[in-house]
Design a protein around this motif. Structure first.
Motif, PDB file in Angstrom:
ATOM      1  N   THR A 173       0.831  -1.208   0.000  1.00 21.85           N
ATOM      2  CA  THR A 173       0.000   0.000   0.000  1.00 21.85           C
ATOM      3  C   THR A 173       0.866   1.259   0.000  1.00 21.85           C
ATOM      4  O   THR A 173       0.616   2.194  -0.762  1.00 21.85           O
ATOM      5  CB  THR A 173      -0.929  -0.008   1.237  1.00 21.85           C
ATOM      6  OG1 THR A 173      -1.824  -1.118   1.102  1.00 21.85           O
ATOM      7  CG2 THR A 173      -1.734   1.268   1.350  1.00 21.85           C
ATOM      8  N   GLY A 174       1.903   1.266   0.822  1.00 19.16           N
ATOM      9  CA  GLY A 174       2.759   2.449   0.928  1.00 19.16           C
ATOM     10  C   GLY A 174       3.745   2.580  -0.224  1.00 19.16           C
ATOM     11  O   GLY A 174       3.801   3.614  -0.903  1.00 19.16           O
ATOM     12  N   VAL A 175       4.513   1.535  -0.452  1.00 21.95           N
ATOM     13  CA  VAL A 175       5.540   1.596  -1.506  1.00 21.95           C
ATOM     14  C   VAL A 175       4.870   1.721  -2.884  1.00 21.95           C
ATOM     15  O   VAL A 175       5.320   2.473  -3.743  1.00 21.95           O
ATOM     16  CB  VAL A 175       6.467   0.353  -1.459  1.00 21.95           C
ATOM     17  CG1 VAL A 175       7.516   0.408  -2.565  1.00 21.95           C
ATOM     18  CG2 VAL A 175       7.156   0.251  -0.099  1.00 21.95           C
ATOM     19  N   GLY A 176       3.755   1.002  -3.057  1.00 23.89           N
ATOM     20  CA  GLY A 176       3.025   1.070  -4.324  1.00 23.89           C
ATOM     21  C   GLY A 176       2.472   2.467  -4.600  1.00 23.89           C
ATOM     22  O   GLY A 176       2.434   2.920  -5.744  1.00 23.89           O
ATOM     23  N   ALA A 177       2.038   3.172  -3.545  1.00 23.64           N
ATOM     24  CA  ALA A 177       1.537   4.542  -3.732  1.00 23.64           C
ATOM     25  C   ALA A 177       2.642   5.430  -4.305  1.00 23.64           C
ATOM     26  O   ALA A 177       2.377   6.323  -5.109  1.00 23.64           O
ATOM     27  CB  ALA A 177       1.030   5.101  -2.404  1.00 23.64           C
ATOM     28  N   GLY A 199       2.660   4.633   6.380  1.00 23.77           N
ATOM     29  CA  GLY A 199       3.457   5.851   6.221  1.00 23.77           C
ATOM     30  C   GLY A 199       4.951   5.539   6.142  1.00 23.77           C
ATOM     31  O   GLY A 199       5.671   6.097   5.304  1.00 23.77           O
ATOM     32  N   LEU A 200       5.418   4.626   6.999  1.00 23.91           N
ATOM     33  CA  LEU A 200       6.840   4.252   6.963  1.00 23.91           C
ATOM     34  C   LEU A 200       7.180   3.582   5.628  1.00 23.91           C
ATOM     35  O   LEU A 200       8.286   3.731   5.111  1.00 23.91           O
ATOM     36  CB  LEU A 200       7.180   3.314   8.128  1.00 23.91           C
ATOM     37  CG  LEU A 200       7.102   3.935   9.532  1.00 23.91           C
ATOM     38  CD1 LEU A 200       7.299   2.869  10.608  1.00 23.91           C
ATOM     39  CD2 LEU A 200       8.140   5.050   9.704  1.00 23.91           C
ATOM     40  N   SER A 201       6.211   2.866   5.073  1.00 25.12           N
ATOM     41  CA  SER A 201       6.441   2.230   3.771  1.00 25.12           C
ATOM     42  C   SER A 201       6.487   3.262   2.654  1.00 25.12           C
ATOM     43  O   SER A 201       7.246   3.119   1.698  1.00 25.12           O
ATOM     44  CB  SER A 201       5.367   1.177   3.497  1.00 25.12           C
ATOM     45  OG  SER A 201       5.438   0.166   4.486  1.00 25.12           O
ATOM     46  N   VAL A 202       5.676   4.314   2.782  1.00 26.06           N
ATOM     47  CA  VAL A 202       5.764   5.420   1.818  1.00 26.06           C
ATOM     48  C   VAL A 202       7.158   6.047   1.913  1.00 26.06           C
ATOM     49  O   VAL A 202       7.806   6.316   0.897  1.00 26.06           O
ATOM     50  CB  VAL A 202       4.673   6.489   2.086  1.00 26.06           C
ATOM     51  CG1 VAL A 202       4.950   7.755   1.286  1.00 26.06           C
ATOM     52  CG2 VAL A 202       3.302   5.941   1.727  1.00 26.06           C
ATOM     53  N   PHE A 258       1.778  12.707   0.767  1.00 25.64           N
ATOM     54  CA  PHE A 258       0.995  11.483   0.960  1.00 25.64           C
ATOM     55  C   PHE A 258       0.258  11.567   2.284  1.00 25.64           C
ATOM     56  O   PHE A 258       0.869  11.794   3.330  1.00 25.64           O
ATOM     57  CB  PHE A 258       1.911  10.253   0.959  1.00 25.64           C
ATOM     58  CG  PHE A 258       2.558   9.993  -0.371  1.00 25.64           C
ATOM     59  CD1 PHE A 258       1.984   9.129  -1.285  1.00 25.64           C
ATOM     60  CD2 PHE A 258       3.741  10.640  -0.722  1.00 25.64           C
ATOM     61  CE1 PHE A 258       2.567   8.895  -2.525  1.00 25.64           C
ATOM     62  CE2 PHE A 258       4.338  10.408  -1.962  1.00 25.64           C
ATOM     63  CZ  PHE A 258       3.748   9.538  -2.864  1.00 25.64           C
ATOM     64  N   GLU A 259      -1.050  11.376   2.262  1.00 26.19           N
ATOM     65  CA  GLU A 259      -1.864  11.369   3.471  1.00 26.19           C
ATOM     66  C   GLU A 259      -2.069   9.913   3.870  1.00 26.19           C
ATOM     67  O   GLU A 259      -2.698   9.151   3.136  1.00 26.19           O
ATOM     68  CB  GLU A 259      -3.202  12.069   3.202  1.00 26.19           C
ATOM     69  CG  GLU A 259      -3.945  12.469   4.469  1.00 26.19           C
ATOM     70  CD  GLU A 259      -4.691  11.334   5.136  1.00 26.19           C
ATOM     71  OE1 GLU A 259      -5.087  11.487   6.288  1.00 26.19           O
ATOM     72  OE2 GLU A 259      -4.880  10.277   4.507  1.00 26.19           O
ATOM     73  N   CYS A 260      -1.511   9.503   5.003  1.00 21.76           N
ATOM     74  CA  CYS A 260      -1.560   8.086   5.408  1.00 21.76           C
ATOM     75  C   CYS A 260      -2.315   7.893   6.716  1.00 21.76           C
ATOM     76  O   CYS A 260      -2.023   6.963   7.471  1.00 21.76           O
ATOM     77  CB  CYS A 260      -0.140   7.536   5.543  1.00 21.76           C
ATOM     78  SG  CYS A 260       0.848   7.767   4.064  1.00 21.76           S
ATOM     79  N   VAL A 261      -3.259   8.772   7.023  1.00 27.14           N
ATOM     80  CA  VAL A 261      -3.997   8.676   8.273  1.00 27.14           C
ATOM     81  C   VAL A 261      -5.471   8.331   8.017  1.00 27.14           C
ATOM     82  O   VAL A 261      -6.047   7.475   8.689  1.00 27.14           O
ATOM     83  CB  VAL A 261      -3.901  10.009   9.070  1.00 27.14           C
ATOM     84  CG1 VAL A 261      -4.746   9.948  10.336  1.00 27.14           C
ATOM     85  CG2 VAL A 261      -2.444  10.305   9.418  1.00 27.14           C
ATOM     86  N   GLY A 262      -6.046   8.985   6.992  1.00 31.94           N
ATOM     87  CA  GLY A 262      -7.471   8.790   6.727  1.00 31.94           C
ATOM     88  C   GLY A 262      -8.268   9.927   7.344  1.00 31.94           C
ATOM     89  O   GLY A 262      -9.191   9.702   8.106  1.00 31.94           O
ATOM     90  N   SER A 263      -7.876  11.161   6.994  1.00 32.25           N
ATOM     91  CA  SER A 263      -8.534  12.349   7.540  1.00 32.25           C
ATOM     92  C   SER A 263      -8.711  13.380   6.435  1.00 32.25           C
ATOM     93  O   SER A 263      -7.745  13.750   5.755  1.00 32.25           O
ATOM     94  CB  SER A 263      -7.673  12.928   8.676  1.00 32.25           C
ATOM     95  OG  SER A 263      -7.727  14.342   8.688  1.00 32.25           O
ATOM     96  N   GLY A 264      -9.955  13.848   6.262  1.00 31.78           N
ATOM     97  CA  GLY A 264     -10.241  14.852   5.246  1.00 31.78           C
ATOM     98  C   GLY A 264      -9.435  16.122   5.463  1.00 31.78           C
ATOM     99  O   GLY A 264      -8.961  16.751   4.525  1.00 31.78           O
TER     100      GLY A 264
END
Ligand SMILES: [Zn+2]
Ligand SMILES: [Zn+2]
Length: 366
Positions: A173-177, A199-202, A258-264
């Protein structure tokens, strides 16, 4: 004969998970039974427990699984007993316009295999014989699972199961983004909101892609320390205005955020932060009611892009081996993501730790 297996279940929303003995049916046509070796404890499992992701209960949790093929159903020729496999939580029909154009995460049949194997009837039952649903066609938080062969990707036997498991969700999910969705370019600047497992993967994806500046933002100091170990060049403790700080650090805004939390709110902040012509990618899964607000005028005048990335826009059969090749080369850190290992009986603790933000990744070992 069904096999008896211990499994982690969600029986009611916002209650601790239960660890129960379940019965797992042998595989039918097109299915495979897997003896699990490891399963990551993912935020999406927690979202099923809280009801943010609406899946029917009772539910066998787990989708970030790795294990060994135990039994093959009729017609399965691409796998053999003893093969090491990773679970993929997306179902790919292979025929719809999204599958044939290389975007299987958008497969039109996705919903069909969400809680039962594709053929439709449950393969797992509780001790009293009541049918159980399985998380995203997997139900991998169990000693055994019977799933569609399409949900399994074979991997090199020399890769430790606990590392292979993480590639089945959070890491991809992170690296692919970074690789697939944003296509981050060497020398660019990247901001990452939220430094959990994804997020760490991003962050490490951006490092591998050759980003020059990687700025990590989180509310917890401990996570920022971790972010540095995965390749962040700068860290910002959330609280102050991160947009202002990011613009200052990068001289006008990062190329990517990159937003990796899920917050508008954070999605909007990521969009505001990027430079003209920049790209903001929402990776985190927000509540259904959550909304994002941006100044519409900036779309034409600044040619900014706000987009989303689901499961790293991946093609599992292409991207899982790619991630593991990077791991074997020493570029992708997987062991380092694992903060704590649990026995299956410790699953309630694993979820409590995840909720408290204590882990980059917790992994259940079988
Ligand atoms: Zn499809
Ligand atoms: Zn996941």
């Amino acid at each position: 004969m069904p096999r008896k297996a211990k499994a982690v279940l969600c029986r009611s929303h916002n209650k601790p998970v239960t660890v129960e003995e379940i019965n797992v049916d042998p595989p039918k046509r097109g299915e495979v039974s897997v003896r699990l070796a490891a399963c990551g404890v993912c935020h999406s499992d927690l979202s099923a427990i809280t009801g943010t992701i609406a899946l029917p209960l009772p539910l066998v949790l787990g989708h970030e699984g790795a294990g060994v093929v135990e039994e093959l159903g009729e017609g399965v020729t691409e796998l053999a007993k003893g093969d090491r496999v990773i679970f993929s939580f997306i179902y790919m029909c292979g025929k719809c316009r999204f599958c044939v154009s290389g975007r299987p995460v958008l497969c039109l049949e996705q919903g069909r295999a969400l809680t039962t194997p594709l053929e439709g009837s449950p393969r797992v039952h509780d001790a009293k014989g009541a049918p159980l649903n399985i998380f995203s066609g997997c139900g991998a938080m169990a000693e055994y699972a019977t799933v569609s062969a399409e949900n399994l990707i074979q991997v090199d036997a020399k890769i430790p199961a606990e590392c292979a498991a993480l590639v089945g969700c959070g890491v991809t999910t992170g690296v692919g983004a970074v690789f697939n969705t944003a296509k981050v370019e060497p020398g660019s600047s990247v901001a990452v909101f939220g430094c959990g497992g994804v997020g760490l993967s991003v962050i490490q994806g951006a490092r591998i892609a050759g980003a020059e500046r990687i700025i990590a933002i989180d509310t917890l100091e401990a996570k920022l320390a971790m972010a540095k170990r995965f390749g962040a060049t700068d860290v910002l403790l959330a609280g102050e205005d991160p947009v202002k700080a990011l613009k200052k650090l990068t001289g006008g805004g990062p190329d990517y955020a990159f937003e990796c939390v899920g917050s508008g709110e954070l999605a909007a902040a990521a969009y505001r932060a990027i430079r003209r012509g920049g790209l903001a990618v929402v990776v985190g899964v927000a509540k259904p009611s959550d909304a994002t607000s941006i100044r519409t005028m900036t779309l034409p005048f600044e040619e900014k892009t706000l987009t989303g990335s689901y499961f790293g826009s991946c093609v599992p059969r292409v991207d899982f081996p790619r991630m593991l090749a990077l791991y074997l080369k020493g570029e992708l850190k997987l062991e380092e993501l694992i903060t704590r290992r649990y026995r299956i009986d410790e699953a309630p603790q694993a979820f409590a730790d995840l909720e408290a933000g204590r882990n980059a990744r917790g992994v259940i070992l079988f």
